[in-house]
Design a protein around this motif. Structure first.
Motif, PDB file in Angstrom:
ATOM      1  N   ALA B 108       0.823  -1.205   0.000  1.00 25.35           N
ATOM      2  CA  ALA B 108       0.000   0.000   0.000  1.00 25.35           C
ATOM      3  C   ALA B 108       0.857   1.255   0.000  1.00 25.35           C
ATOM      4  N   GLY B 109       2.100   1.140   0.483  1.00 23.66           N
ATOM      5  CA  GLY B 109       2.922   2.338   0.601  1.00 23.66           C
ATOM      6  C   GLY B 109       3.909   2.563  -0.522  1.00 23.66           C
ATOM      7  N   ILE B 110       4.039   1.584  -1.417  1.00 19.99           N
ATOM      8  CA  ILE B 110       4.995   1.742  -2.515  1.00 19.99           C
ATOM      9  C   ILE B 110       4.525   2.869  -3.449  1.00 19.99           C
ATOM     10  N   PRO B 111       5.430   3.808  -3.786  1.00 23.71           N
ATOM     11  CA  PRO B 111       5.034   4.928  -4.646  1.00 23.71           C
ATOM     12  C   PRO B 111       4.498   4.442  -5.994  1.00 23.71           C
ATOM     13  N   SER B 112       3.516   5.175  -6.526  1.00 29.17           N
ATOM     14  CA  SER B 112       2.883   4.722  -7.756  1.00 29.17           C
ATOM     15  C   SER B 112       3.875   4.655  -8.913  1.00 29.17           C
ATOM     16  N   VAL B 113       4.853   5.553  -8.907  1.00 26.31           N
ATOM     17  CA  VAL B 113       5.790   5.534 -10.032  1.00 26.31           C
ATOM     18  C   VAL B 113       6.696   4.297  -9.969  1.00 26.31           C
ATOM     19  N   GLY B 119       6.149  -2.568 -13.409  1.00 27.76           N
ATOM     20  CA  GLY B 119       5.345  -3.051 -14.531  1.00 27.76           C
ATOM     21  C   GLY B 119       6.147  -3.062 -15.816  1.00 27.76           C
ATOM     22  N   LEU B 120       6.946  -2.010 -15.994  1.00 23.15           N
ATOM     23  CA  LEU B 120       7.806  -1.939 -17.172  1.00 23.15           C
ATOM     24  C   LEU B 120       8.807  -3.096 -17.165  1.00 23.15           C
ATOM     25  N   THR B 131       4.007  -2.528 -24.392  1.00 21.36           N
ATOM     26  CA  THR B 131       3.143  -1.517 -23.780  1.00 21.36           C
ATOM     27  C   THR B 131       1.718  -1.855 -24.194  1.00 21.36           C
ATOM     28  N   SER B 132       0.947  -2.369 -23.252  1.00 16.25           N
ATOM     29  CA  SER B 132      -0.354  -2.905 -23.627  1.00 16.25           C
ATOM     30  C   SER B 132      -1.341  -2.774 -22.475  1.00 16.25           C
ATOM     31  N   ILE B 133      -2.615  -2.912 -22.817  1.00 15.14           N
ATOM     32  CA  ILE B 133      -3.659  -2.885 -21.796  1.00 15.14           C
ATOM     33  C   ILE B 133      -3.405  -3.977 -20.767  1.00 15.14           C
ATOM     34  N   LEU B 134      -2.933  -5.139 -21.252  1.00 17.55           N
ATOM     35  CA  LEU B 134      -2.662  -6.257 -20.348  1.00 17.55           C
ATOM     36  C   LEU B 134      -1.620  -5.863 -19.300  1.00 17.55           C
ATOM     37  N   ALA B 135      -0.479  -5.321 -19.774  1.00 19.21           N
ATOM     38  CA  ALA B 135       0.590  -4.942 -18.849  1.00 19.21           C
ATOM     39  C   ALA B 135       0.101  -3.867 -17.877  1.00 19.21           C
ATOM     40  N   GLY B 136      -0.638  -2.882 -18.395  1.00 21.57           N
ATOM     41  CA  GLY B 136      -1.135  -1.802 -17.538  1.00 21.57           C
ATOM     42  C   GLY B 136      -2.110  -2.304 -16.501  1.00 21.57           C
ATOM     43  N   SER B 137      -3.038  -3.174 -16.930  1.00 27.70           N
ATOM     44  CA  SER B 137      -4.042  -3.677 -15.992  1.00 27.70           C
ATOM     45  C   SER B 137      -3.392  -4.478 -14.875  1.00 27.70           C
ATOM     46  N   LEU B 138      -2.427  -5.326 -15.240  1.00 26.99           N
ATOM     47  CA  LEU B 138      -1.790  -6.152 -14.212  1.00 26.99           C
ATOM     48  C   LEU B 138      -1.022  -5.274 -13.220  1.00 26.99           C
ATOM     49  N   THR B 139      -0.344  -4.238 -13.741  1.00 22.30           N
ATOM     50  CA  THR B 139       0.379  -3.330 -12.849  1.00 22.30           C
ATOM     51  C   THR B 139      -0.600  -2.653 -11.887  1.00 22.30           C
ATOM     52  N   LEU B 140      -1.698  -2.130 -12.444  1.00 20.54           N
ATOM     53  CA  LEU B 140      -2.700  -1.458 -11.601  1.00 20.54           C
ATOM     54  C   LEU B 140      -3.324  -2.446 -10.617  1.00 20.54           C
ATOM     55  N   ALA B 141      -3.493  -3.719 -11.063  1.00 24.27           N
ATOM     56  CA  ALA B 141      -4.116  -4.713 -10.193  1.00 24.27           C
ATOM     57  C   ALA B 141      -3.280  -4.934  -8.935  1.00 24.27           C
ATOM     58  N   ILE B 142      -1.963  -5.054  -9.103  1.00 22.13           N
ATOM     59  CA  ILE B 142      -1.119  -5.274  -7.929  1.00 22.13           C
ATOM     60  C   ILE B 142      -1.163  -4.054  -7.016  1.00 22.13           C
ATOM     61  N   MET B 143      -1.274  -2.866  -7.629  1.00 25.31           N
ATOM     62  CA  MET B 143      -1.345  -1.659  -6.818  1.00 25.31           C
ATOM     63  C   MET B 143      -2.643  -1.585  -5.999  1.00 25.31           C
ATOM     64  N   GLY B 203      -7.800   6.572 -11.455  1.00 27.58           N
ATOM     65  CA  GLY B 203      -7.250   7.918 -11.422  1.00 27.58           C
ATOM     66  C   GLY B 203      -5.737   7.985 -11.517  1.00 27.58           C
ATOM     67  N   GLU B 204      -5.053   6.845 -11.385  1.00 30.55           N
ATOM     68  CA  GLU B 204      -3.596   6.883 -11.340  1.00 30.55           C
ATOM     69  C   GLU B 204      -2.977   7.091 -12.721  1.00 30.55           C
ATOM     70  N   THR B 205      -1.924   7.876 -12.743  1.00 30.88           N
ATOM     71  CA  THR B 205      -1.230   8.136 -13.993  1.00 30.88           C
ATOM     72  C   THR B 205       0.136   7.457 -14.026  1.00 30.88           C
ATOM     73  N   ALA B 206       0.876   7.590 -12.926  1.00 22.77           N
ATOM     74  CA  ALA B 206       2.265   7.141 -12.932  1.00 22.77           C
ATOM     75  C   ALA B 206       2.431   5.655 -13.294  1.00 22.77           C
ATOM     76  N   PRO B 207       1.584   4.735 -12.802  1.00 24.94           N
ATOM     77  CA  PRO B 207       1.804   3.323 -13.145  1.00 24.94           C
ATOM     78  C   PRO B 207       1.543   3.023 -14.619  1.00 24.94           C
TER      79      PRO B 207
END
Lengths: 299, 281
Positions: B108-113, B119-120, B131-143, B203-207
């Protein structure tokens, strides 16, 4: 049950096994995150000599990777934000928990949740278009995009965390403490500040730590309002000049670097610093969460 | 000065401080609503961007964000809810469970960037999702995982132990008790937690900076391996990277993003308070 329904027992076994594995997964993810940061970031320490890495100039095009201005930039913005947010947050928590009439609480709590929900890029946008010009005009600085602008926005982003954790801490103070204070002839005001708040001290410290962790990791809003000049914030007026944080550096530059280059590794190196920093802050905050204080008395 | 006067002055001060906290929130929301409402039209919401994004609509960014929310939900809900069930119903009180809780607090405390970097490193490069919806979704999911786990665990823990005891006494197994008795009771709380987690992801941008976001892509994504535009990144781009962007479009985009996120938050609050009132235990 024993001789019947083998299917049931198999489902039970499979489901429980899956739940167990997924239950452990959080540890796996933390490890995975650290592993991949190390994988891409550790080469930094071989490619860049230490005296370069800890020098005062971040200028990747000229192979200058001094991280000090970025680290100090992050510290300056975060500490200022916390100095602003802590009194506001603690006072609001005390007001909401100890004094506010029911209707006011019903309005205030959702409002604070709304603040927590506003995306950081929206706050950054607001900061850029309205707050920065306002600060430039009122303070007469050459630009409104300053460390102070960033700290102000960050303070409000840390507030929901600080308020809600501090409120929980106040909530955990037994009612008998308050009764005892009042019975001694103290006013409600005296009881709050001399009995209740000191008793909630450790929880309030946790609140501040978590708020700090939130502030140091914040990226988009900070990147949009601090001006992003990688200079050492050493003079007294640094607060009112542009500054650049670690998070903003990573976010701004990662899109443009060649994969596998020294600059690329250096950005992951900054990621390692951020990870370790927030890890330590959260660990410290958590240790006081786990220290369940047993107090006597009626709730 | 009399101490009751001190008390009155003190209370007044606290009210003032609370106003200092609350008024700017209303101000930000009010200004963005007033500034953006003019831009909102059917064409703005459902049209493709034109003229280097200076005209037309933001349809691909809206769809992109909705797809990312969907992808995040598909990945995060099963893992998060199972994790919560484990912690609330199965986990013994030992050092390993404490380590899991510590891991969740740290997630919960790891910075979004930093999530973006991770994820990268893992999804985009190592697993070659690009760079894909799949990679982005999985990154956001862990967050979002820690948010979903904590909220769901809390929802499971408030279900009284008697519910489980009764299920046992009727001959049910542990899992049957959880599935048929505990989960349905905890469902509103779990849904609230899931919405709060997804709202954060929306709402997150950095991830998504390096894992999915496309600067300018005036078409809809065709598969999970496509890039996409997304509302928060789009707002960042048009407010900082494109000179001469009409203010109206910037405010309009901010308003759409804010409206999406706040309406999710309102839905979550309503579900929570509705079921809390209806609950009979």
């Amino acid at each position: 049950m024993k001789n019947g329904q083998p299917r049931l027992r198999w489902t039970e076994f499979t489901v429980e096994a899956i739940i167990r594995v997924l239950g452990f997964s959080s540890i796996g993810f933390v490890a995975l995150i650290f592993l991949f940061l190390l994988r891409e970031g550790v080469p930094t320490f071989f490619e860049i000599p230490l005296n370069n890495l800890f020098s005062t100039r971040w200028y990747p095009t000229f192979d200058l990777f001094g991280t000090l201005p970025l680290i100090l930039g992050s510290i300056l913005v975060t500490v200022t934000a916390i100095v602003i947010a802590v009194p506001l947050g603690v006072a609001t928590a005390v007001f909401v928990r100890e004094m506010a009439p029911g209707w006011a609480r019903e309005i205030l709590k959702p409002m604070i949740e709304v603040l927590a929900g506003i995306p950081s890029v929206v706050l950054g946008f607001f900061g850029m278009t309205l707050l920065a010009p306002f600060i430039r005009e009122t303070l007469g600085t050459p630009t409104g995009l300053t460390a102070f602008t960033g700290a102000l926005i960050l303070a409000y982003m840390a507030l929901p965390t600080i308020i809600s954790v501090a409120e929980d801490a106040l909530d955990a103070v037994p009612k008998s403490y308050r009764d005892a204070g009042l019975a001694m002839g103290a006013t409600q005001w005296q009881t709050i500040w001399r009995v209740v708040v000191p008793a909630a001290r450790s929880g309030i410290v946790t609140a501040v730590m978590l708020g700090m962790g939130r502030a140091i990791g914040e990226t988009m809003a900070v990147m949009m309002v601090t001006g992003n000049a990688a200079r050492m914030p050493l003079t007294l007026d640094s607060l009112f000049r542009p500054v650049r944080t670690m998070t903003a550096t990573v976010a701004a530059e990662m899109g443009e670097v060649a994969q596998g280059s020294t600059h690329y590794h250096a950005l992951f190196g900054i990621g390692i610093i951020l990870f370790v920093l927030t890890f330590v802050i959260n660990l410290a905050a958590a240790s006081s969460i786990f220290k369940k204080q047993r107090r006597g008395g009626l709730r | 000065m009399n101490r009751y006067w001190v008390q009155r002055l003190g209370f007044l001060l606290l009210v003032l401080v609370t106003l200092i906290v609350v008024v700017p929130i209303l101000l930000v929301i009010g200004i963005i609503v007033v500034g953006g409402i003019e831009a909102i039209s059917w064409e703005f919401l459902t049209g493709m961007p034109r003229d280097g994004m200076k005209a037309g609509g933001i349809f691909p960014a809206i769809i992109g964000t909705l797809l990312l929310i969907l992808g995040t939900a598909l990945a995060a809900i099963p893992v998060g809810v199972a994790g919560a069930i484990y912690l609330a119903e199965y986990a013994p009180d030992n050092w390993f469970t404490r380590a899991i809780r510590l891991a969740i607090i740290n997630l919960a405390g790891i910075p979004s960037v930093v999530y973006g970097l991770f994820g990268l490193g893992l999804f985009v490069l190592f697993l070659q999702f690009g760079t894909s919806i799949l990679a982005g979704s999985l990154t956001l999911a862990i967050m979002t995982l820690p948010i979903i786990i904590s909220a769901s665990e809390e929802a499971l823990l408030v279900v009284p132990t008697e519910f489980r005891t009764v299920s046992f006494s009727l001959g049910g197994t542990r899992w049957q008790g959880i599935r048929n008795v505990v989960l349905p009771q905890a469902l509103p709380g779990i849904i609230t937690g899931v919405i709060l987690g997804l709202l954060r992801a929306a709402g997150e941008t950095a991830p998504i900076l390096f894992t999915v976001a496309a600067f300018y892509l005036p078409r809809l994504p065709q598969s999970p391996f496509d890039q996409t535009m997304a509302l928060p990144y789009h707002l960042y781009v048009i407010s900082t990277q494109v000179p001469g962007m009409p203010m109206e479009i910037q405010y309009g985009t901010a308003l759409v993003l804010l409206a999406l996120v706040l309406s999710m938050s309102v839905v979550a609050t309503i579900i929570r308070s509705y079921y809390r009132r209806r609950r009979q235990w």
